[in-house]
Design an enzyme around this catalytic site. Structure first.
Site, PDB file in Angstrom:
ATOM      1  N   HIS A  82     -31.416  -6.005  14.105  1.00  0.00           N
ATOM      2  CA  HIS A  82     -30.311  -6.018  15.082  1.00  0.00           C
ATOM      3  C   HIS A  82     -30.573  -6.580  16.542  1.00  0.00           C
ATOM      4  O   HIS A  82     -31.642  -6.741  16.508  1.00  0.00           O
ATOM      5  CB  HIS A  82     -29.708  -4.698  15.009  1.00  0.00           C
ATOM      6  CG  HIS A  82     -28.990  -4.104  14.010  1.00  0.00           C
ATOM      7  ND1 HIS A  82     -29.502  -3.528  12.896  1.00  0.00           N
ATOM      8  CD2 HIS A  82     -27.714  -4.048  13.635  1.00  0.00           C
ATOM      9  CE1 HIS A  82     -28.784  -3.288  12.102  1.00  0.00           C
ATOM     10  NE2 HIS A  82     -27.603  -3.474  12.314  1.00  0.00           N
ATOM     11  N   LYS A 107     -28.474  -2.820  20.645  1.00  0.00           N
ATOM     12  CA  LYS A 107     -28.497  -1.659  19.795  1.00  0.00           C
ATOM     13  C   LYS A 107     -29.147  -0.457  20.323  1.00  0.00           C
ATOM     14  O   LYS A 107     -30.463  -0.539  20.622  1.00  0.00           O
ATOM     15  CB  LYS A 107     -28.617  -1.921  18.488  1.00  0.00           C
ATOM     16  CG  LYS A 107     -28.067  -0.926  17.518  1.00  0.00           C
ATOM     17  CD  LYS A 107     -28.413  -1.458  16.080  1.00  0.00           C
ATOM     18  CE  LYS A 107     -28.055  -0.314  14.981  1.00  0.00           C
ATOM     19  NZ  LYS A 107     -26.574   0.164  15.103  1.00  0.00           N
ATOM     20  N   ALA A 144     -18.131   5.675   8.919  1.00  0.00           N
ATOM     21  CA  ALA A 144     -18.775   4.389   8.059  1.00  0.00           C
ATOM     22  C   ALA A 144     -19.792   3.928   8.934  1.00  0.00           C
ATOM     23  O   ALA A 144     -19.596   3.429  10.312  1.00  0.00           O
ATOM     24  CB  ALA A 144     -17.619   3.509   7.610  1.00  0.00           C
ATOM     25  N   GLY A 165     -27.687   3.122  11.529  1.00  0.00           N
ATOM     26  CA  GLY A 165     -26.696   4.003  10.457  1.00  0.00           C
ATOM     27  C   GLY A 165     -26.809   3.485   9.218  1.00  0.00           C
ATOM     28  O   GLY A 165     -27.054   4.202   7.940  1.00  0.00           O
TER      29      GLY A 165
END
Length: 256
Positions: free
Chosen positions: A136, A140, A106, A146
């Site tokens: 973000h 990251k 996920a 994603g």
């Protein structure tokens, strides 16, 4: 007394991993039997009797972790990024040798984010243009996220099925990156800024109107309901599932 489901968490010392450890420990129907860091041996998953492995590690390790779990007939719930189409195909081949084993990968476990992506794919059929902005924290390591990649892919597929033409764009002169990166024809823009956690906007425009679908995660706790949902449901979904929406009953095909 009802038997509790034995769970192992990989990447247990990271921000997501430590939150997952707490969530599993607080769940009455789950039992944390292993919490592994990067230097710990995967063999301990077997000796601990884990039936579901939650992988929240790093892209360089996640494939081998999940293959190990699958080959030992453990289900896996994966939140680590870095899964290419080639790697997904390789994993699907591995899973054919372990029928009954389920793997969920996920991009995002926040239920609001999963719903926003599904809503965006539905809405995108009715608008002339669509662009994605994801925001973000600066730690990251991948860009775009994603979640943004999957959103763009689902949006593009929905528009293609509906026969929506490409969005107009008269740009002739632009600095590199000014129009973002193109994913299946959908522009995606990445922002990295201290103070942010995980945020995404899908902007949909047509003459005279704009629809904005935005989701904000302000804390890693926002991902835990989705992680727990995945843990509890993965055994019911043998084989490979990409996206938590595969476990949800989303009726997104209705006409506006």
């Amino acid at each position: 007394m009802t038997e509790r489901l034995p769970i192992a968490v990989l990447g247990a010392r990271g921000r997501m991993g430590s939150e997952a450890v707490r969530a599993v420990e607080d769940a009455a129907d789950l039992e944390l039997v292993a919490a592994l860091g990067s230097s710990d041996s995967l063999d301990s998953l077997v000796s601990a009797g884990a039936r579901v492995v939650v992988d929240l590690t790093v892209p360089d390790a996640t494939y081998d972790n999940v293959v190990f779990a699958a080959r030992h007939k453990m289900h896996a719930v994966v939140g680590t990024t870095g899964w290419t189409a080639e790697r997904l195909d390789q994993l699907s081949t591995v899973l054919t040798g372990t029928p009954g084993t389920g793997v969920l990968i996920a991009p995002n476990f926040a239920l609001g984010s999963v719903l926003a992506t599904a809503f965006a794919a539905t809405a995108a059929r009715y608008f002339e243009s669509v662009e994605i902005v994801e925001l973000h924290h600066p730690d990251k390591i991948d860009a775009p996220s994603g979640t943004a990649v999957r959103t763009a892919q689902l949006v593009a597929a929905a528009r293609s099925t509906a026969g929506v033409p490409g969005a107009p764009d008269a740009t002739r002169d632009a600095l590199d990156g000014a129009r973002g990166t193109m994913i299946d024809g959908v522009p995606v823009h990445s922002v990295r800024l201290r103070g942010l956690t995980a945020h995404q906007e899908v902007l949909l425009g047509s003459p005279g109107e704009l629809l904005t679908l935005r989701h904000d995660s302000f804390d890693h706790a926002s991902f835990m309901p989705g992680v727990l949902l995945g843990i509890r449901a993965v055994a019911e979904h043998p084989g490979l599932t990409v996206g938590l929406d595969g476990y949800l009953d989303l009726q997104t095909g209705a006409s506006a």
